[in-house]
Scaffold this motif. Structure first.
Motif, PDB file in Angstrom:
ATOM      1  N   LEU A 196       0.831  -1.216   0.000  1.00 46.70           N
ATOM      2  CA  LEU A 196       0.000   0.000   0.000  1.00 46.70           C
ATOM      3  C   LEU A 196       0.859   1.257   0.000  1.00 46.70           C
ATOM      4  CD1 LEU A 196      -2.883  -0.938   2.455  1.00 46.70           C
ATOM      5  CD2 LEU A 196      -3.031  -0.572  -0.003  1.00 46.70           C
ATOM      6  N   ILE A 197       1.933   1.228   0.787  1.00 46.99           N
ATOM      7  CA  ILE A 197       2.823   2.400   0.793  1.00 46.99           C
ATOM      8  C   ILE A 197       3.453   2.595  -0.582  1.00 46.99           C
ATOM      9  CG2 ILE A 197       5.020   3.258   1.743  1.00 46.99           C
ATOM     10  CD1 ILE A 197       4.176   1.907   4.400  1.00 46.99           C
ATOM     11  N   GLY A 198       3.833   1.481  -1.198  1.00 43.41           N
ATOM     12  CA  GLY A 198       4.389   1.585  -2.552  1.00 43.41           C
ATOM     13  C   GLY A 198       3.380   2.158  -3.529  1.00 43.41           C
ATOM     14  N   MET A 199       2.124   1.689  -3.415  1.00 43.56           N
ATOM     15  CA  MET A 199       1.082   2.207  -4.313  1.00 43.56           C
ATOM     16  C   MET A 199       0.848   3.690  -4.071  1.00 43.56           C
ATOM     17  SD  MET A 199      -1.541  -0.977  -4.139  1.00 43.56           S
ATOM     18  CE  MET A 199      -2.919  -0.094  -4.830  1.00 43.56           C
ATOM     19  N   GLY A 246       3.636   5.599  -5.543  1.00 45.58           N
ATOM     20  CA  GLY A 246       3.488   5.591  -7.002  1.00 45.58           C
ATOM     21  C   GLY A 246       2.414   6.557  -7.461  1.00 45.58           C
ATOM     22  N   GLY A 247       1.275   6.554  -6.744  1.00 44.02           N
ATOM     23  CA  GLY A 247       0.205   7.474  -7.090  1.00 44.02           C
ATOM     24  C   GLY A 247       0.632   8.927  -6.931  1.00 44.02           C
ATOM     25  N   ARG A 282       3.589  14.120 -11.781  1.00 43.64           N
ATOM     26  CA  ARG A 282       3.949  14.164 -13.208  1.00 43.64           C
ATOM     27  C   ARG A 282       2.819  14.785 -14.023  1.00 43.64           C
ATOM     28  NH1 ARG A 282       8.252  11.180 -15.021  1.00 43.64           N
ATOM     29  NH2 ARG A 282       7.270  10.937 -17.061  1.00 43.64           N
ATOM     30  N   VAL A 283       1.565  14.462 -13.633  1.00 44.91           N
ATOM     31  CA  VAL A 283       0.429  15.059 -14.355  1.00 44.91           C
ATOM     32  C   VAL A 283       0.342  16.548 -14.069  1.00 44.91           C
ATOM     33  CG1 VAL A 283      -2.091  15.054 -14.546  1.00 44.91           C
ATOM     34  CG2 VAL A 283      -0.855  12.898 -14.436  1.00 44.91           C
TER      35      VAL A 283
END
Lengths: 205, 568
Positions: free
Chosen positions: A180-183, A186-187, A193-194
């Motif tokens: 979850l921390i990785g997700m 990543g989010g 970036r957006v």
């Protein structure tokens, strides 16, 4: 232009939903409307999915493809269920029994098959890859969790053994939290970036 | 003129040579033999590939300039014009060469004696020139073959009925191919050639005869294993005229493998000019295919039976063990079972409920988990119904209402009334809707307007089988309705990942899995015997552990199938 319109609708819906958490009383009717639309769309998607599935099986029967017997069986049972559901109504005892007495055993059997398949697959992991840290870790954790969750060994919660067992039982949580921390990270990166226009998910227009 | 034929590569060597001029192999102990065809070595006469065809025009031009090629062409043209069979050319040429050796050949031989490296090059180029001229003859060969087929297909054909196929083959095939070649003579000289007729000829087992018999239905394609065993019994050796020592090595390895392609290979060897390398590849391919088929036929049935027996034994152990545990041994002592803190909290919350209160049950599990959920929720439902609590239901699965009805019926033994708030697809949507007082207008009917009430319940009990769904429900409800008590009734697979919500205080109580449910039931009712299915669950877990250990210890080496499938 089309993409801009889509982006505006998506952003407005997201912002309104987010605002609904903050101004619940004021935005409750709007949120109810959104919820109803979502339910309606999900229902339509379900009907489309059923139609697509039915079409695929009808074509398989028409073209006499391999396994068309199962398709025939599926179509017959589907029509029987639909007709009985419409004529008898879902509140009918006969209809309830027909659904539950089929659905529960079939799904439970599938879960049993999945359990045996997972067992066999885990053995094949070792056969194919040999004794690697990954396979050893996977199988030893599976064995330990099976033994701990079987209830064959009881531990007093306050005892040392109970604490060790509790610690081991929290290990899946550790892994899940790591994922979850990785997700989340990543989010966060994707969002940045957006925002910085490094990525344009809706195209260049 | 006697020559020494190399036993390795088959090249002709002068009688005085100690080593082969072509492959440098030793010629000690090789019996001198008469050269079969002057000017053509053994492998060349069998049509070895022309490696230097690009250089032919130059060579031909130089020979023409010297006036030698004219003699060759003239004699060959005359031979072609006068005789249809290529073998006659060679026969005629051989006869004439024995009497008079042309000057050009004498020069080549002289040069070969002086320059050992020159012999192969020059002779190969000459044979290439001869083959180029003889190309036209190949077409005649094909015509002849077609005419055989046509004669065979004609009913009542003289060839197919009166004339044996072997005669046809001998008559129509080029005589140079049916003649004894140099290797046969070597074998004869060394006494390795079996006495008596060829076993294949004995059986009349030529391709042509076999095809005819097959077409007429007199013969059926025999199985590979049968033919192999028959070949082993008869000592049938796959001996064929070969042009290379390497091929002989391969042939020795494969000679005991009789194949259904044997006759095909025989006829192909006669009809098609192939190189040594190609022959080796054919043999290798044949060996691989044959061994694969043999191995498959020998091992697959045995392996299948073995696997089938193993599966049957494991299935029988599982089924009989679980059935016996349900019928005979379902009396586990659970008096020593300990309540976990989350279970104890659930029990405290249940005992604190006042009669006449209201509860909202959320059904968010698949029908496959019905049995497990029933065991988990049974003691709670019993307690709540004893206190005459008002029960409402919201489901996120289409069959949620039916499942809950069955759950109540199984738990209490009677049908009880409850308020059905309807079906909301998707956990996230349902959690969001219930937390925001969303009216489920799609499910409203004039008789019973259904509105999702968010307040007024003593607690919300979530029945779920997925930790992801639990996450959605708990996070939405506790964020939007912090005053509402949320309790979890979960399957064992959803328990571990949902435990942090209990530890963080977002959830007021939790029971997950059959073992915790048994401990809870024991604490509620005071009974010391496990609920139905507890022994079966424990035995199933134990069997899984046992099978894992057995599978790891009995066979931890990968077999061929595993590797193949794993690679895919």
């Amino acid at each position: 232009m089309k993409k801009i319109l889509s982006a505006i609708i998506i952003i407005a819906t997201g912002l309104l939903t987010l605002a609904g958490y903050l101004f619940r009383e004021a935005l409750s009717p709007v949120l109810a409307l959104f919820t109803d639309w979502a339910i309606l769309l999900i229902g339509i998607a379900g009907i489309l999915g059923i139609g697509y599935l039915l079409r695929m099986h009808i074509l398989r029967v028409a073209k006499k493809q391999k396994g068309n017997f199962y398709s025939i069986f599926l179509i017959i049972v589907f029509l029987l269920t639909v007709i009985s559901g419409i004529t008898l109504s879902p509140q009918s005892e006969y209809f309830k029994d027909m659904i539950l007495n089929v659905q529960i055993p079939v799904e439970a059997s599938l879960l049993g098959v999945v359990a045996i398949t997972l067992l066999y697959t885990s053995l094949r992991v070792v056969r194919i890859q040999g004794w690697t840290p990954l396979s050893i870790g996977f199988l030893s954790s599976a064995l330990i969790m099976l033994i701990l969750n079987s209830g064959l060994i009881g531990f007093k919660p306050d005892s040392l053994a109970g604490r060790i067992a509790g610690f081991i039982q929290r290990m899946p949580v550790v892994g899940a939290r790591g994922i979850l921390i990785g997700m989340a990270l990543g989010g966060l990166i994707v969002g940045l970036r957006v925002l910085l226009l490094l990525d344009r998910p809706l195209g260049e227009d | 003129m006697p020559v020494l034929i190399c036993p390795v590569c088959g090249a002709e060597n002068p009688i005085s040579g100690e080593k082969c001029l072509k492959c440098d192999a030793t010629l000690d102990g090789v019996t001198p033999l008469d050269a079969p065809v002057e000017g053509l070595s053994g492998d060349e006469s069998l049509g070895s590939p022309t490696k230097d065809e690009q250089d032919l025009p130059g060579l031909l031009q130089s020979l023409k300039d010297e006036g030698d090629i004219g003699e060759v062409e003239e004699s060959l043209q005359n031979g072609l014009a006068s005789n249809d069979d290529l073998s006659d050319i060679f026969a005629e040429k051989e006869a004439s060469d024995e009497e008079v050796v042309p000057d050009w050949l004498e020069r080549i031989r002289q040069r070969a004696k002086e320059e050992p490296d020159a012999i192969g090059d020059v002779t190969q180029k000459i044979s290439a020139a001869l083959e180029t001229i003889a190309d036209d003859k190949d077409e005649n060969k094909h015509d002849d073959f077609q005419s055989w087929i046509e004669n065979i297909r004609k009913p009542g054909s003289a060839h197919s009925e009166d004339q044996p196929a072997n005669e046809l083959k001998k008559e129509n095939l080029p005589s140079r191919l049916s003649d004894e070649d140099w290797l046969m003579r070597i074998r004869k000289a060394e006494g390795k050639l079996p006495e008596g007729p060829d076993p294949t000829e004995q059986k009349g087992n030529s391709l042509l005869q076999w095809l005819i018999a097959l077409e007429e239905g007199r013969e059926t394609p025999s199985k590979l294993g049968d033919e192999t065993s028959a070949a082993d019994e008869e000592g049938d050796e796959f001996s064929s005229p070969i042009t290379s020592g390497d091929y002989q090595v391969v042939n020795e390895q494969t000679q005991k493998i009789a194949t259904p392609f044997k006759d095909v290979l025989d006829i192909d060897r006669l009809m098609v000019d192939i190189s040594d390398e190609e022959q080796e590849q054919v043999n290798l391919f044949e060996t691989v295919v044959t061994q694969e088929n043999q191995a498959g036929q020998q091992h697959r049935p045995l392996r299948k039976i073995k696997h089938w027996i193993w599966r049957l034994v494991i299935s029988l152990i599982l089924i009989s063990g679980l059935t016996a545990s349900l019928l005979v041994w379902d009396n586990a002592d659970i008096s020593g079972a300990f309540l976990s803190p989350q279970n104890a909290a659930f029990l405290s919350w249940s005992e604190a409920r006042q009669p006449g209160g209201s509860l909202l049950f959320i059904v968010d599990f698949q029908p496959g988990y019905f049995s497990e959920i029933m065991q988990i929720s049974k003691p709670i439902l019993g307690m709540m119904l004893e206190k005459d609590m008002e029960i409402s239901l919201l489901s996120t699965t289409p069959s949620g209402e039916l499942l809950f009805e069955n759950l109540l019926a199984e738990s209490t033994g009677e049908e009880l009334a409850f308020t059905d708030l309807g079906y909301l697809p998707m956990s996230s949507l349902a959690a969001y809707g219930i937390a925001n007082h969303v009216e489920n207008e799609l499910l409203q009917t004039p008789e019973s307007p259904i509105v999702l009430p968010a307040e007024g319940y003593d607690g919300i009990l979530l029945l779920s089988d997925q930790a992801e769904d639990v996450q959605i429900w708990v996070e939405q409800l506790t964020a939007l309705m912090p005053e509402t008590q949320v309790l979890l009734l979960l399957t064992s697979q959803a328990g571990p990942l949902s435990l942090p919500y209990w530890e963080s205080g977002q959830v007021d109580g939790m029971i997950s899995g059959v073992v915790e449910a048994a401990a809870f039931e024991s604490a509620v009712s005071g009974q010391t015997v496990s609920p139905v299915g507890m022994r079966a669950y424990q035995l199933g877990s134990g069997l899984m552990v046992l099978m894992l250990l057995l599978g790891l210890t009995l066979k931890n080496r990968p077999d061929k199938d595993d590797i193949g499938e794993g690679a895919q």
